[in-house]
Design a protein around this motif. Structure first.
Motif, mmCIF file in Angstrom:
data_model
loop_
_atom_site.group_PDB
_atom_site.id
_atom_site.type_symbol
_atom_site.label_atom_id
_atom_site.label_comp_id
_atom_site.label_asym_id
_atom_site.label_seq_id
_atom_site.Cartn_x
_atom_site.Cartn_y
_atom_site.Cartn_z
ATOM 1 N N SER A 95 0.794 -1.221 0.276
ATOM 2 C CA SER A 95 -0.097 -0.046 -0.091
ATOM 3 C C SER A 95 1.021 1.197 0.122
ATOM 4 O O SER A 95 2.026 1.146 0.144
ATOM 5 C CB SER A 95 -0.924 -0.058 1.229
ATOM 6 N N PHE A 129 -1.384 14.220 1.670
ATOM 7 C CA PHE A 129 -1.955 13.106 1.993
ATOM 8 C C PHE A 129 -0.981 12.106 1.926
ATOM 9 O O PHE A 129 -0.465 11.907 0.822
ATOM 10 C CB PHE A 129 -3.142 12.793 1.289
ATOM 11 N N HIS A 130 -0.617 11.099 2.809
ATOM 12 C CA HIS A 130 0.331 10.358 2.901
ATOM 13 C C HIS A 130 -0.181 8.938 3.303
ATOM 14 O O HIS A 130 0.682 8.137 3.767
ATOM 15 C CB HIS A 130 1.617 10.736 3.568
ATOM 16 N N ASP A 215 5.954 11.793 -3.098
ATOM 17 C CA ASP A 215 4.933 10.826 -2.710
ATOM 18 C C ASP A 215 4.169 10.730 -4.218
ATOM 19 O O ASP A 215 3.406 11.618 -4.487
ATOM 20 C CB ASP A 215 4.016 11.240 -1.750
HETATM 21 C C1 PLP Z 1 -3.762 7.127 -1.507
HETATM 22 C C2 PLP Z 1 -2.518 7.684 -1.218
HETATM 23 C C3 PLP Z 1 -1.672 7.421 -0.181
HETATM 24 C C4 PLP Z 1 -1.959 6.039 0.669
HETATM 25 O O1 PLP Z 1 -1.965 4.932 -0.136
HETATM 26 P P1 PLP Z 1 -2.761 3.782 0.596
HETATM 27 O O2 PLP Z 1 -2.558 2.773 -0.379
HETATM 28 O O3 PLP Z 1 -4.176 4.208 0.857
HETATM 29 O O4 PLP Z 1 -2.082 3.441 2.047
HETATM 30 C C5 PLP Z 1 -0.481 7.919 0.127
HETATM 31 N N1 PLP Z 1 -0.126 9.048 -0.525
HETATM 32 C C6 PLP Z 1 -1.108 9.563 -1.579
HETATM 33 C C7 PLP Z 1 -0.499 10.858 -2.341
HETATM 34 C C8 PLP Z 1 -2.171 9.013 -1.960
HETATM 35 O O5 PLP Z 1 -2.805 9.432 -2.864
#
Ligand code: PLP
Length: 394
Positions: A95, A129-130, A215
């Motif tokens: 993930s 968002f991470h 990210d």
């Molecule tokens: C969705 C997302 C995450 C988290 O990913 P998961 O697989 O839900 O843990 C981290 N960073 C970004 C930029 C995202 O869009």
């Protein structure tokens, strides 16, 4: 009574049971055009025959072996990723948020091993968002995600998005080890960091030794029209998080890194039972073969142009509903004047799926291989949804 599924999601009353390409079908037979693609996960559409073949071929041979042993499918995907990017080495996760965990650990271990155990602080940006792990929520830092979950993992400083002076000052602090940023914020409302800012950030990292962690969980894997979004700025990170699109719908994530940045991560310092599972990696390798291709990416850009043009005129036709189009490639945000959630709901009635984001935006993240006819149909359905919202307001 508490629902038998822990009620942490606000779910729409739609139950999908099958899909093909950009289309999803509910249990009562209704068809929806999917412009969310599982939030940029189904990068090659639903039930993609190439991916089904890759998965079933692997499923007939071997599902799982421990990382105690060599895993050929994992090696193959790592080789593909290294060949196509800045990276020298890859660690596989299941993930995006697990990728965040490792990126943070890797940066801290890097400085620890260089005799600078004080350089633990990681700079992040508001609106980020991470993921939802303890490190992920501490990194993003928003009240919405962290409320009630303290004590938070320490060592993050949240800088205002777009405030160059604040960044320039903070990055020179002696205890800063890394900066973590989405080249295009996804959950934050499709906010691209301008190329010049990413370049400037790279220069600051070079000048201070601070590691640059990108990210690209949402904006990577062809989403913006390049294999990875940072390529538009002509820079490379030291560490990069990938997930979502790379598995095409199978749970898969990865941390990519330079040899230098990864140098602290020796045997025994990190691990994952399922990370780099043969099923996931067989699918991931097929996704890479398809997406890491100039002709494929040229098509993504061409379709993005078609979508963008249609959305520009949609916004012009519905000035009370929409304000502007933004984003890059097939990572598109519609900044709304009406409530974004009302527009998403009107989309359900019109048979088109979009995803809300912060800043009153709706996200359009279709499969990267969406056919032109489906784009035209999507624009018609969005028009229907917008008209319904405008009418309801009138
Ligand atoms: C969705 C997302 C995450 C988290 O990913 P998961 O697989 O839900 O843990 C981290 N960073 C970004 C930029 C995202 O869009």
């Amino acid at each position: 009574m508490i629902p038998t599924i822990l009620p942490t999601y606000n779910r729409a009353p739609l139950s999908f049971v099958e899909g093909a390409g950009a289309w999803l079908v509910t249990d009562d037979g209704r068809r929806y055009l999917d412009l969310g693609a599982g939030i940029a996960v189904n990068a090659l559409g639903h039930a993609n025959p190439d991916l089904v073949a890759a998965l079933t071929a692997q499923a007939g041979k071997l599902w799982h072996v421990s990382n105690l042993y060599q895993i050929p499918a994992q090696q193959r995907l790592a080789d593909l990723l290294v060949a196509a990017t800045f990276a020298d080495t890859v660690f596989f996760t299941n993930s995006g948020t697990e990728a965040c965990e490792l990126a943070v650990k890797m940066a801290r271990k890097y400085w620890f091993d260089r005799g600078r155990p004080d350089r633990t602080r990681i700079l992040t940006f508001t609106g980020s968002f991470h993921g939802r792990s303890s490190a992920g929520i501490a990194a993003a830092g928003s009240e919405k995600m962290t409320h009630g979950f303290g004590p938070l993992l320490p060592g993050f400083t949240h800088l205002p998005w777009g405030d160059h002076a604040a960044l320039d000052a903070a990055i020179r602090d002696a205890d800063v080890g890394a900066v973590l940023v989405e080249p295009v914020q996804g959950e934050g409302g499709i906010r691209p960091m301008p190329d010049a800012c990413l370049k400037g950030l790279r220069d600051l990292c070079d000048a201070t030794g601070v590691l640059m962690i990108l990210d690209e969980v949402q904006c990577g894997m062809g989403r913006t029209g390049r294999l990875f979004a940072h390529e538009w700025a002509g820079i490379t990170p030291d560490i990069m998080m990938v997930a979502k699109g790379i598995g095409g719908g199978f749970p898969l994530g990865a941390v990519l890194a330079t040899e230098n940045a990864a140098s602290g991560m020796t045997a025994g310092t990190h691990g994952s039972t399922y990370g780099g599972n043969p099923l996931a990696c067989a699918v991931g390798a097929r996704v890479m073969e398809i997406v890491a291709d100039d002709a494929f990416l040229a098509e993504v850009n061409r379709k993005a142009g078609q979508f963008r043009q249609g959305l520009d005129s949609l916004v012009a036709r519905h000035p009370d509903v929409f304000e502007a189009v933004r984003g890059q490639g097939l990572m598109i945000g519609l900044k709304c004047r009406a409530a974004n959630t009302d527009i998403v709901k009107a989309g359900y009635a019109a048979g088109v799926l979009t995803v809300p984001a912060a800043d009153n935006v709706i996200r359009i993240l279709p499969p990267l291989n969406i056919p032109e006819d489906d784009i035209a149909e999507a624009l018609r359905r969005l028009d229907t949804a917008a008209s319904a919202v405008a009418q309801a307001a009138a």
